[in-house]
Structures are given as structure tokens and as C-alpha cells.
Design a protein around this motif. Structure first.
Motif, short mmCIF file in Angstrom:
data_model
loop_
_atom_site.label_atom_id
_atom_site.label_comp_id
_atom_site.label_asym_id
_atom_site.label_seq_id
_atom_site.Cartn_x
_atom_site.Cartn_y
_atom_site.Cartn_z
N LYS A 3 0.81 -1.21 0.00
CA LYS A 3 0.00 0.00 0.00
C LYS A 3 0.85 1.27 0.00
O LYS A 3 0.31 2.38 0.08
CB LYS A 3 -0.93 -0.01 1.23
CG LYS A 3 -1.97 -1.12 1.19
CD LYS A 3 -2.73 -1.22 2.50
CE LYS A 3 -3.65 -0.06 2.75
NZ LYS A 3 -4.75 0.00 1.76
N ASN A 4 2.19 1.10 -0.03
CA ASN A 4 3.12 2.23 0.01
C ASN A 4 2.92 3.08 1.26
O ASN A 4 3.10 4.31 1.24
CB ASN A 4 2.96 3.11 -1.24
CG ASN A 4 3.41 2.39 -2.49
OD1 ASN A 4 4.44 1.72 -2.50
ND2 ASN A 4 2.62 2.52 -3.56
N ASP A 5 2.58 2.40 2.36
CA ASP A 5 2.38 3.09 3.64
C ASP A 5 3.71 3.05 4.39
O ASP A 5 3.96 2.17 5.23
CB ASP A 5 1.28 2.37 4.44
CG ASP A 5 0.90 3.11 5.71
OD1 ASP A 5 1.72 3.93 6.19
OD2 ASP A 5 -0.18 2.83 6.26
N THR A 6 4.59 4.00 4.08
CA THR A 6 5.96 3.99 4.60
C THR A 6 6.01 4.09 6.12
O THR A 6 6.80 3.39 6.77
CB THR A 6 6.77 5.15 3.99
OG1 THR A 6 6.70 5.08 2.56
CG2 THR A 6 8.22 5.09 4.43
N VAL A 7 5.18 4.94 6.69
CA VAL A 7 5.20 5.14 8.14
C VAL A 7 4.90 3.83 8.88
O VAL A 7 5.65 3.41 9.77
CB VAL A 7 4.19 6.23 8.56
CG1 VAL A 7 4.13 6.33 10.09
CG2 VAL A 7 4.59 7.57 7.97
N ASN A 8 3.79 3.19 8.51
CA ASN A 8 3.42 1.93 9.18
C ASN A 8 4.38 0.80 8.84
O ASN A 8 4.63 -0.08 9.65
CB ASN A 8 1.99 1.55 8.80
CG ASN A 8 0.96 2.33 9.61
OD1 ASN A 8 1.09 2.49 10.82
ND2 ASN A 8 -0.06 2.83 8.93
N TYR A 9 4.91 0.84 7.61
CA TYR A 9 5.88 -0.19 7.21
C TYR A 9 7.12 -0.12 8.11
O TYR A 9 7.58 -1.14 8.63
CB TYR A 9 6.30 0.01 5.75
CG TYR A 9 7.41 -0.92 5.32
CD1 TYR A 9 7.13 -2.22 4.90
CD2 TYR A 9 8.74 -0.49 5.37
CE1 TYR A 9 8.17 -3.08 4.52
CE2 TYR A 9 9.77 -1.34 5.00
CZ TYR A 9 9.47 -2.64 4.58
OH TYR A 9 10.50 -3.49 4.22
N GLU A 10 7.67 1.08 8.29
CA GLU A 10 8.86 1.24 9.11
C GLU A 10 8.59 0.88 10.57
O GLU A 10 9.43 0.27 11.24
CB GLU A 10 9.39 2.68 9.01
CG GLU A 10 9.95 3.05 7.64
CD GLU A 10 11.17 2.22 7.28
OE1 GLU A 10 11.85 1.72 8.20
OE2 GLU A 10 11.45 2.06 6.07
N ALA A 11 7.42 1.28 11.07
CA ALA A 11 7.07 0.97 12.46
C ALA A 11 6.95 -0.54 12.68
O ALA A 11 7.43 -1.08 13.68
CB ALA A 11 5.77 1.67 12.84
N THR A 12 6.34 -1.20 11.70
CA THR A 12 6.17 -2.65 11.80
C THR A 12 7.50 -3.37 11.67
O THR A 12 7.79 -4.33 12.41
CB THR A 12 5.20 -3.16 10.70
OG1 THR A 12 3.97 -2.45 10.79
CG2 THR A 12 4.95 -4.65 10.86
#
Length: 360
Positions: free
Chosen positions: A342-351
Motif C-alpha cells: 500500500k506504500n504506507d511507509t510510516v506503518n511499514y517502518e514501524a512494523t
């Protein structure tokens, strides 16, 4: 003269009888010595010599008409021979031969021992034989002689049909031989006898029935039994979810999980499995999308839209699963993939940060 003759005959008969009884007494005394001499502190050959001499003392007793029907003659014969069967781990044939001697002595002696005077000795000999067979099976297994080990383990279960641990040992050995029907049979028997870790055995049996035996009908039946007994096991729930999806029956899987979640919405395994019902459909569409010709943009976009829809439906269930069980790495792994898609960088990095922390 007759009186003297009769007296001499009587004395001779008594002496003869006592002589035969003395053979039994010798056996008893020899066993007393053997128990202390076979405590593992002397070399094997010396131990075997002591025990074999003991068996010889019983040879004379059981060979004579006057003492062959004495239960003691047979009970001590069983004790000596069973101990040889136990301690001789080098010469397997000798151990098996003495096992047979002991078994015959137990059978014969118990039939003669109508008053039960030798009951304890026969019980001890029988237990020693059981230990000898277990020992033989374990030695064979450790030598990687799995064929012999399986034969011995099966022999134990035949003699002790309630022995759950040996059914498990037989199953583990059969697995080493890739004899999967034998493995499944033994594990199922242990499960039926309420083995303490039946949950693990169910996992092995179900997976093997599907993967190696290729028996979907039997595997499905076993899976249902496993879920009935362990309704919170995420492995079983996930497997059944996969099965329904492969069968094209996603609705059935979601129906089952909806009922489970309604009953217990705090169960992370249920939430994760429900997420899987959507996520795996998305993965199937991804495979389909990869095969679409790059020029066919309309079809590509249509499949992508459907795929995204399934991913969006999976997302809240995975988030809930992790919320309920912060140690559920699988939920985090899938969330990371979804956020990347989904190109959700913020949540990707947090996860990713959470995952990295768990792996340390």
C-alpha cells in the motif's frame, strides 16, 4: 534284615529328595550373590558369567523329576535369564535367547505356583524383561538401526497395549524410516490413549496424512477431531482455513471463524485466521495478475482492485491479532507486506522495527 534294608531305602530316598531340593537352594543362594555382583560395577563379561552360572544351577533343578515341579526352580531361572536379557547389550542374539528362556520359565512357573509363593519373583522377572526390550529398542535407535528399533517398540506395545510412550517411540522411529502409515497408526493409538502431548501428535498426524499419504478425506477427519479437542490451536485453525480456501470454500471457512470470534473475540488465533481468508485470496489474485500481459492494462487494474479489496479486509484482523498477542510474529510479517504493497511507509517502518526487536 528287612528292617535294616527298609531303613536304608528310606534314608536313601530322603537323601535323594533333599539333594534335588538343594539344587533349588543353590539357585536361591546364587541369585543372592548375583544381585550384588551385577550392580554395574564389574565388567560385562564377569556379570554375564555370574548370571549364566546361575541359569546352570536351575538346569539341574528343572531336569529332575523331584524338583522340576517346584515353582522356585522356575522363578529363579526366570530371574537369572531375564537379567541376562537386560544386561547383554552387546550380543543381541544371546539376550533374545535368554529372554525366551525367561518367558518360558515364567509361564511354566506361574502354572505351578498355585499358592502364589513366587509371585514377586515372577513379577520382577517380567518387569526386567520389559526393561530389557525397551533398552534393546533404544540401543538400536541410537545406533540408527531403525528397522530393528521399530520391531522392538512394536513388540513392547503388543505386550503392553496401554503404554502410550512406547507408541510415540514407535511412531518417531517409523518416521525415521519414512514409514508414514506406521507412524500415523502409532501416533493415533497414543492419542486414543490420551497421551499427555496429544496436541503435538495431532499436528504430526494431520500434516503427514495430507502431505505424505495424500489422503485428504482422512486428513480432514483428523483435522476436525484435532480442532474439536484443541479449538484454540492456531495451527489447526490455519490448516483448516487453508483447506477450505483450496477447496474454493472460503465462505465455509469464514462462517466457522465468524462463530468462533463471536464466542471469543479476544482470541488472536481466530483473528489471524480470519485475516488469512482474505489475504490468501489476495495472494491468489497476485499470481493471476503476474500472468497478465503488460499491454492489457484494464484487466491488470481490475485484478489489482480486487486484490487491494481483499488486502484491506485482511488488515484489521491482522492488526487485532497482533494487538491481542504482541508475540505473534506471523501477524507482523503479513502487516509489513501489506504496508509495503500500500506504500504506507510510516506503518511499514514501524512494523519493521517491531519485527527486528522481536528477532533480537
Amino acid at each position: 534284615m528287612k528292617k535294616v534294608l527298609l531303613s536304608m531305602l528310606f534314608l536313601g530316598a530322603a537323601t535323594y529328595a533333599n539333594a534335588q531340593k538343594s539344587e533349588v537352594t543353590k539357585a536361591k543362594n546364587a541369585w543372592t550373590v548375583a544381585k550384588f555382583a551385577t550392580n554395574g560395577k564389574q565388567p560385562l563379561d564377569a556379570t554375564l558369567k555370574t548370571l549364566e552360572d546361575g541359569v546352570k544351577t536351575t538346569d539341574n533343578a528343572i531336569a529332575n523329576e523331584k524338583s522340576k515341579d517346584m515353582p522356585e526352580a522356575w522363578s529363579y531361572r526366570a530371574l537369572f535369564a531375564s537379567r541376562i536379557a537386560f544386561v547383554d547389550t552387546v550380543n543381541v542374539q544371546n539376550a533374545i535367547a535368554n529372554e525366551k528362556i525367561a518367558e518360558d520359565a515364567i509361564t511354566k512357573g506361574r502354572a505351578l505356583d498355585t499358592k502364589g509363593a513366587e509371585k514377586e519373583n515372577f513379577t520382577e522377572a517380567e518387569q526386567t524383561l520389559n526393561n530389557a526390550l525397551r533398552n534393546r529398542a533404544i540401543v538400536a535407535y541410537n545406533k540408527k538401526d531403525f528397522k530393528s528399533a521399530l520391531e522392538y517398540f512394536n513388540e513392547i506395545t503388543a505386550k503392553n497395549p496401554q503404554d502410550t510412550s512406547t507408541y510415540v517411540n514407535a511412531g518417531v522411529t517409523a518416521k525415521q524410516l519414512e514409514n508414514y502409515p506406521e507412524m500415523v497408526k502409532n501416533f493415533n493409538k497414543a492419542i486414543d490413549l490420551n497421551y499427555k502431548d496429544s496436541e503435538s501428535l495431532y499436528s504430526e498426524v494431520v500434516a503427514t496424512t495430507f502431505a505424505q499419504l495424500k489422503d485428504t478425506v482422512a486428513g480432514s477427519a483428523l483435522l476436525e477431531k484435532a480442532i474439536a479437542k484443541y479449538p484454540e490451536d492456531k495451527y489447526f485453525i490455519g490448516m483448516q482455513t487453508d483447506l477450505y480456501i483450496k477447496q474454493g470454500n472460503v465462505a465455509k471457512s469464514q462462517e466457522m471463524l465468524t462463530k468462533l470470534i463471536a464466542k471469543d473475540d479476544k482470541n488472536a488465533a481466530y483473528q489471524y485466521a480470519m485475516g488469512d481468508t482474505y489475504y490468501k485470496q489476495a495472494l491468489d489474485l497476485q499470481v493471476k495478475r503476474n500472468k497478465i500481459d503488460a499491454k492489457n492494462k484494464k484487466e491488470f487494474e481490475t485484478v489489482t482492485t480486487k486484490m487491494t479489496g481483499f488486502i484491506d479486509q485482511a488488515l484489521p484482523y491482522y492488526k487485532k491479532a497482533y494487538e491481542l498477542d504482541p508475540k505473534m510474529t506471523a501477524a507482523l510479517e503479513n502487516l509489513k507486506i501489506i504496508y509495503a504493497f500500500k506504500n504506507d511507509t510510516v506503518n511499514y517502518e514501524a512494523t519493521k522495527k517491531l519485527l527486528d526487536a522481536q528477532k533480537k
